[in-house]
Scaffold this motif. Structure first.
Motif: not given
Length: 171
Positions: A94-99, A101-104, A165-171
């Motif tokens: 699950v990918l989302t956006f906040a501040e 940045a992309q989070w997954s 439980g999201f981690e920053r996602d750099y894809r």
């Protein structure tokens, strides 16, 4: 899964099993001559419990008397939960956006995701899926792009994402 209908200002619930995953627009026959349409589908990321809000076919308003006659009970008993859906589980990112940045976050859904699916996260936060991307093989990761929904959705911070439980996602 659990069906939830609103009638006379109260919620009415009924648990049932479907032979496949529910989706918005699905008609569910709850009695010989009665069909209710699924309006929204909500899956709980923690345990895969599925809750569908339903409305009467044709847009007519439900009454408490009709809900009771269709096997619904008023409200949900204390501590009651929707039951997990019986289907093949699907591992998704699950990918989302906040501040900016992309989070997954990885999670397992009880069925294949679809546009409009709502996912309840730990702590009650909701995400609404708006795009699904699948790979070219059955083993490829399924990505669900989703936006936060509900109170505080516009103010989700980096700390909130990490707490969910999201981690920053750099894809």
């Amino acid at each position: 899964m659990r069906l939830v209908a609103e009638a006379d200002g109260r919620n009415w619930v009924r648990d049932l099993e479907l032979p496949f995953a529910p989706f918005p627009g699905l008609g569910v026959r709850v009695d010989t001559y009665e069909v209710l349409n699924v309006v929204t589908v909500l899956v709980d990321a923690a345990d895969g419990a599925v809750t569908c809000t339903v409305a009467e076919d044709g847009g007519r308003e439900l009454t408490a008397k009709k809900c009771a006659s269709l096997g619904f009970a008023e409200g949900a008993p204390a501590g009651a939960r929707a039951v997990p859906a019986v289907s093949a589980p699907v591992r998704v990112s699950v990918l989302t956006f906040a501040e900016d940045a992309q989070w997954s976050r990885q999670c397992t859904l009880p069925f294949a995701p679809f546009d409009g699916l709502r996912i309840r996260l730990d702590g009650g936060m909701l995400l609404k899926v708006f795009t699904i991307v699948a790979g070219s093989s059955a083993r490829s990761e399924v990505e669900c792009y989703a936006g936060f929904e509900g109170p505080g959705a516009d103010a989700v911070t980096e700390d909130d994402c990490e707490a969910l439980g999201f981690e920053r996602d750099y894809r």
